[in-house]
Design a protein around this motif. Sequence first.
Motif, PDB file in Angstrom:
ATOM      1  N   ARG A  76       0.838  -1.213   0.000  1.00 26.03           N
ATOM      2  CA  ARG A  76       0.000   0.000   0.000  1.00 26.03           C
ATOM      3  C   ARG A  76       0.870   1.260   0.000  1.00 26.03           C
ATOM      4  O   ARG A  76       0.581   2.224  -0.722  1.00 26.03           O
ATOM      5  N   LEU A  77       1.946   1.258   0.774  1.00 27.03           N
ATOM      6  CA  LEU A  77       2.856   2.403   0.793  1.00 27.03           C
ATOM      7  C   LEU A  77       3.485   2.616  -0.586  1.00 27.03           C
ATOM      8  O   LEU A  77       3.631   3.746  -1.048  1.00 27.03           O
ATOM      9  N   THR A  78       3.834   1.498  -1.234  1.00 26.72           N
ATOM     10  CA  THR A  78       4.415   1.592  -2.573  1.00 26.72           C
ATOM     11  C   THR A  78       3.428   2.216  -3.549  1.00 26.72           C
ATOM     12  O   THR A  78       3.805   3.043  -4.393  1.00 26.72           O
ATOM     13  N   GLN A  79       2.168   1.828  -3.429  1.00 27.19           N
ATOM     14  CA  GLN A  79       1.143   2.387  -4.321  1.00 27.19           C
ATOM     15  C   GLN A  79       1.049   3.909  -4.139  1.00 27.19           C
ATOM     16  O   GLN A  79       0.887   4.649  -5.113  1.00 27.19           O
ATOM     17  N   CYS A  80       1.166   4.343  -2.890  1.00 25.11           N
ATOM     18  CA  CYS A  80       1.101   5.793  -2.633  1.00 25.11           C
ATOM     19  C   CYS A  80       2.299   6.515  -3.252  1.00 25.11           C
ATOM     20  O   CYS A  80       2.159   7.626  -3.785  1.00 25.11           O
ATOM     21  N   MET A 101       3.707   5.753  -5.862  1.00 24.56           N
ATOM     22  CA  MET A 101       3.524   5.810  -7.311  1.00 24.56           C
ATOM     23  C   MET A 101       2.951   7.162  -7.743  1.00 24.56           C
ATOM     24  O   MET A 101       3.157   7.593  -8.881  1.00 24.56           O
ATOM     25  N   GLN A 102       2.252   7.820  -6.842  1.00 19.31           N
ATOM     26  CA  GLN A 102       1.713   9.139  -7.173  1.00 19.31           C
ATOM     27  C   GLN A 102       2.841  10.135  -7.431  1.00 19.31           C
ATOM     28  O   GLN A 102       2.729  11.013  -8.286  1.00 19.31           O
ATOM     29  N   THR A 103       3.942   9.973  -6.673  1.00 23.32           N
ATOM     30  CA  THR A 103       5.115  10.820  -6.905  1.00 23.32           C
ATOM     31  C   THR A 103       5.694  10.565  -8.287  1.00 23.32           C
ATOM     32  O   THR A 103       6.054  11.492  -9.018  1.00 23.32           O
ATOM     33  N   LEU A 104       5.793   9.286  -8.648  1.00 27.83           N
ATOM     34  CA  LEU A 104       6.302   8.925  -9.969  1.00 27.83           C
ATOM     35  C   LEU A 104       5.424   9.518 -11.067  1.00 27.83           C
ATOM     36  O   LEU A 104       5.931  10.045 -12.063  1.00 27.83           O
ATOM     37  N   ALA A 105       4.111   9.437 -10.890  1.00 22.75           N
ATOM     38  CA  ALA A 105       3.191   9.982 -11.892  1.00 22.75           C
ATOM     39  C   ALA A 105       3.412  11.485 -12.072  1.00 22.75           C
ATOM     40  O   ALA A 105       3.419  11.996 -13.198  1.00 22.75           O
ATOM     41  N   HIS A 106       3.611  12.183 -10.957  1.00 19.82           N
ATOM     42  CA  HIS A 106       3.860  13.633 -11.029  1.00 19.82           C
ATOM     43  C   HIS A 106       5.145  13.909 -11.799  1.00 19.82           C
ATOM     44  O   HIS A 106       5.193  14.791 -12.678  1.00 19.82           O
ATOM     45  N   ASN A 107       6.218  13.148 -11.485  1.00 22.53           N
ATOM     46  CA  ASN A 107       7.495  13.352 -12.167  1.00 22.53           C
ATOM     47  C   ASN A 107       7.383  13.079 -13.656  1.00 22.53           C
ATOM     48  O   ASN A 107       7.971  13.789 -14.484  1.00 22.53           O
ATOM     49  N   PRO A 141      13.862   6.798  -3.197  1.00 25.66           N
ATOM     50  CA  PRO A 141      13.234   5.603  -3.780  1.00 25.66           C
ATOM     51  C   PRO A 141      13.172   5.697  -5.298  1.00 25.66           C
ATOM     52  O   PRO A 141      13.323   6.779  -5.881  1.00 25.66           O
ATOM     53  N   TRP A 142      12.942   4.566  -5.941  1.00 29.76           N
ATOM     54  CA  TRP A 142      12.908   4.512  -7.404  1.00 29.76           C
ATOM     55  C   TRP A 142      11.810   5.399  -7.975  1.00 29.76           C
ATOM     56  O   TRP A 142      11.927   5.886  -9.101  1.00 29.76           O
ATOM     57  N   THR A 143      10.758   5.640  -7.213  1.00 28.48           N
ATOM     58  CA  THR A 143       9.650   6.466  -7.697  1.00 28.48           C
ATOM     59  C   THR A 143      10.003   7.954  -7.733  1.00 28.48           C
ATOM     60  O   THR A 143       9.234   8.756  -8.263  1.00 28.48           O
ATOM     61  N   ASP A 144      11.153   8.333  -7.205  1.00 19.61           N
ATOM     62  CA  ASP A 144      11.581   9.730  -7.305  1.00 19.61           C
ATOM     63  C   ASP A 144      12.228  10.032  -8.657  1.00 19.61           C
ATOM     64  O   ASP A 144      12.516  11.188  -8.960  1.00 19.61           O
ATOM     65  N   GLY A 145      12.476   8.992  -9.447  1.00 18.82           N
ATOM     66  CA  GLY A 145      12.990   9.197 -10.791  1.00 18.82           C
ATOM     67  C   GLY A 145      11.866   9.221 -11.795  1.00 18.82           C
ATOM     68  O   GLY A 145      10.706   9.492 -11.464  1.00 18.82           O
ATOM     69  N   VAL A 146      12.207   8.954 -13.058  1.00 15.91           N
ATOM     70  CA  VAL A 146      11.202   8.805 -14.116  1.00 15.91           C
ATOM     71  C   VAL A 146      11.507   7.519 -14.868  1.00 15.91           C
ATOM     72  O   VAL A 146      12.615   6.975 -14.793  1.00 15.91           O
ATOM     73  N   LEU A 147      10.533   7.006 -15.604  1.00 18.14           N
ATOM     74  CA  LEU A 147      10.723   5.787 -16.390  1.00 18.14           C
ATOM     75  C   LEU A 147      11.364   6.155 -17.719  1.00 18.14           C
ATOM     76  O   LEU A 147      10.823   6.953 -18.488  1.00 18.14           O
ATOM     77  N   PHE A 148      12.521   5.557 -17.998  1.00 19.30           N
ATOM     78  CA  PHE A 148      13.329   6.032 -19.115  1.00 19.30           C
ATOM     79  C   PHE A 148      12.670   5.850 -20.496  1.00 19.30           C
ATOM     80  O   PHE A 148      12.994   6.621 -21.412  1.00 19.30           O
ATOM     81  N   PRO A 149      11.755   4.867 -20.733  1.00 20.59           N
ATOM     82  CA  PRO A 149      11.133   4.825 -22.068  1.00 20.59           C
ATOM     83  C   PRO A 149      10.413   6.125 -22.417  1.00 20.59           C
ATOM     84  O   PRO A 149      10.357   6.515 -23.596  1.00 20.59           O
ATOM     85  N   PHE A 189       3.464  -0.418 -12.927  1.00 22.53           N
ATOM     86  CA  PHE A 189       3.924   0.888 -13.388  1.00 22.53           C
ATOM     87  C   PHE A 189       4.013   0.946 -14.903  1.00 22.53           C
ATOM     88  O   PHE A 189       4.185   2.010 -15.467  1.00 22.53           O
ATOM     89  N   LEU A 190       3.876  -0.193 -15.571  1.00 18.09           N
ATOM     90  CA  LEU A 190       3.861  -0.210 -17.024  1.00 18.09           C
ATOM     91  C   LEU A 190       2.445  -0.319 -17.574  1.00 18.09           C
ATOM     92  O   LEU A 190       2.153   0.189 -18.647  1.00 18.09           O
ATOM     93  N   ASN A 191       1.573  -0.992 -16.854  1.00 18.00           N
ATOM     94  CA  ASN A 191       0.214  -1.207 -17.351  1.00 18.00           C
ATOM     95  C   ASN A 191      -0.779  -0.145 -16.899  1.00 18.00           C
ATOM     96  O   ASN A 191      -1.849  -0.019 -17.467  1.00 18.00           O
ATOM     97  N   LYS A 192      -0.422   0.578 -15.862  1.00 19.39           N
ATOM     98  CA  LYS A 192      -1.352   1.551 -15.305  1.00 19.39           C
ATOM     99  C   LYS A 192      -1.142   2.928 -15.945  1.00 19.39           C
ATOM    100  O   LYS A 192      -0.028   3.306 -16.299  1.00 19.39           O
ATOM    101  N   GLN A 193      -2.222   3.654 -16.092  1.00 21.69           N
ATOM    102  CA  GLN A 193      -2.118   5.043 -16.538  1.00 21.69           C
ATOM    103  C   GLN A 193      -1.692   5.923 -15.359  1.00 21.69           C
ATOM    104  O   GLN A 193      -2.005   5.627 -14.226  1.00 21.69           O
ATOM    105  N   PRO A 194      -0.919   6.996 -15.630  1.00 21.12           N
ATOM    106  CA  PRO A 194      -0.560   7.541 -16.953  1.00 21.12           C
ATOM    107  C   PRO A 194       0.716   6.937 -17.544  1.00 21.12           C
ATOM    108  O   PRO A 194       1.165   7.356 -18.599  1.00 21.12           O
ATOM    109  N   PHE A 195       1.313   5.948 -16.835  1.00 26.18           N
ATOM    110  CA  PHE A 195       2.636   5.456 -17.237  1.00 26.18           C
ATOM    111  C   PHE A 195       2.605   4.774 -18.607  1.00 26.18           C
ATOM    112  O   PHE A 195       3.525   4.944 -19.406  1.00 26.18           O
TER     113      PHE A 195
END
Length: 585
Positions: free
Chosen positions: A223-227, A229-235, A317-325, A358-364
């Motif tokens: 659940r914490l990881t899911q939260c 993910m909101q940071t990742l989405a913003h980035n 954490p990894w969610t503070d970065g962005v997904l390189f694709p 993080f690959l199947n969910k929007q907006p990623f």
Amino acid sequence: MNTRHSTTNHSTISRLADFFLLPAKHCKTFFVVGILAWILVFELTNWTSDSLWVWLPALVGDLYVLTLIVCLLPRKWRGVTLLLFYLIVYISGFTETYIYQRYYCHITPQTLAMLTETTPEETRGFLNLCISSSKFWQTLAWWGGLLVFHIAIQIFCRKIRLQEWVERSLTVVVALCLIKWVPTQIEIGRFLSLDQTAKAERINYSVFHSTQWRMVYALKFDRLTQCEMQTLAHNMKQISVGESKNGVPYIVLVVGESHNKHHSAVYGYALPTTPFQCEMVEGGNMVAMSNAVTPWNVTSMVFKQMFSTRSSDEKAPWTDGVLFPAILRKGGYRVSFFSNQFYKSNRQTTADYNGSFFLNKQPFDSLCFDSRNTKHYLYDMGLLREIPKDPLPEKQFIILHLLGQHQPYADRIPKNQGVFKVDDIKRRDLTREERQIVADYDNATLINDRVLQKVYQRFADKKAVIIYVADHGEEVYDGNIKMFGRNHSAQPSPQIMHAEFEVPLEFFVTPLLKKDSPQLIAALREAQEKPCSIDDLPHTIIRLAGIDCKYYNPQRDILSPKFKKRPRKVKNLNLTYDDIINQKK
């Protein structure tokens, strides 16, 4: 007056005593079975280095509170509630015991990820492996024995009544156990109130002293990881890059699965399991990195680290970065992701969502990819049909995620395409059945080599680089661990590092690109011996694409003259790969 007051006090104390005695009077069997089930899990899973007596009082406290709740329920609900509790005890206890006996792992967030990332096809294969595994039947025998004993004492307890002094003595024991139970519950409560995974990782895992509490831990951590993910989405929505300049027009990233590099001839294995890769090395069109490791031996965890521009040794954490694709897509590349595991489907299950969420969910999904596959293929060769036909766009980045050498190994081999037989495995220390498993794995490695050959041939007439990397390795009865699959021990040994964390990382360069960019071949050869971790791969791919952006760090790019050796963390431990591999075997 004093006599009446004394009588009233005595009556109050007597009622309180009766209240606290309720579990001992009405739920004796649950107490006994609960303790025995816990001891069974404790002895068969080795979930802590502490003595049994350290955490048994906390377990007794749990059982007491549960049985007290049952006793306070209306009579008609007590039986149903107890039955539910029994089912939870047996099912969860059996599950954790089996996965430890077979894979040496406990109920953790990573275990939850592995269970949820399993596709229906993998589930069928896993169940077939369970049925054929001696560990499954041994575990079933232990829990079946407990069930028989449970039935026996259930019948016996109906015929006896504990004497009052025994009940009161048991209550005193429980009261003493609550002294340990209370601080344990305070620590668990503190964990449940946390809002960051970094803080959650610092909690003493041993306080989750039962299978059920470890399930709570895993669910809360998820659940914490899911939260986060909101940071990742913003980035991801804030990505800003320049246009690609002088980048390689066609970049293909092939992600293998469960590839033990020490079963590849290109890395020195005795059998010819990788003839194409060996041919490419001899022809000067492929460079195999000799010192690459992965941060995890769990696919979903590897994908998080490998796709993020934040690496495992960084504090954030990894969610503070962005997904390189998404960076390549912003830089002008058409980006495609074709996976034989995490394909996109309207019938997407919870497994698909968690395994690569993080690959199947929007907006990623929409930010990273222009195209995805929507179906699964029996063999990886079928997945190659998803690669677009000519004419291709001017710039294309394709990610191919294979089934590779995923269990069951025999299922990866098309009919009549296996080459290696059981007698080819010259291992006198293994049974014939075990040597057959090794032969199946080596044949799966050979099929994987043929898939790489087809990918290369598809782009051979273009300026292209094909990168092959495995998410993690695999145990295949090598070294001192006589098992196949993965060992998820919380404290991995040098042998586990060798088989599961050392991975193939290979760069194939087509003739046209080799002629046009001789400096690339030179950089690859210079980097061949450098110690690297595959979670830094985004920086190398951004360099190959020629994209100027703030996310690129040359010190993490193995092809850059500014590359620096850094700690290669594994499994979020304080120890690195190099710390563990250098321990005495």
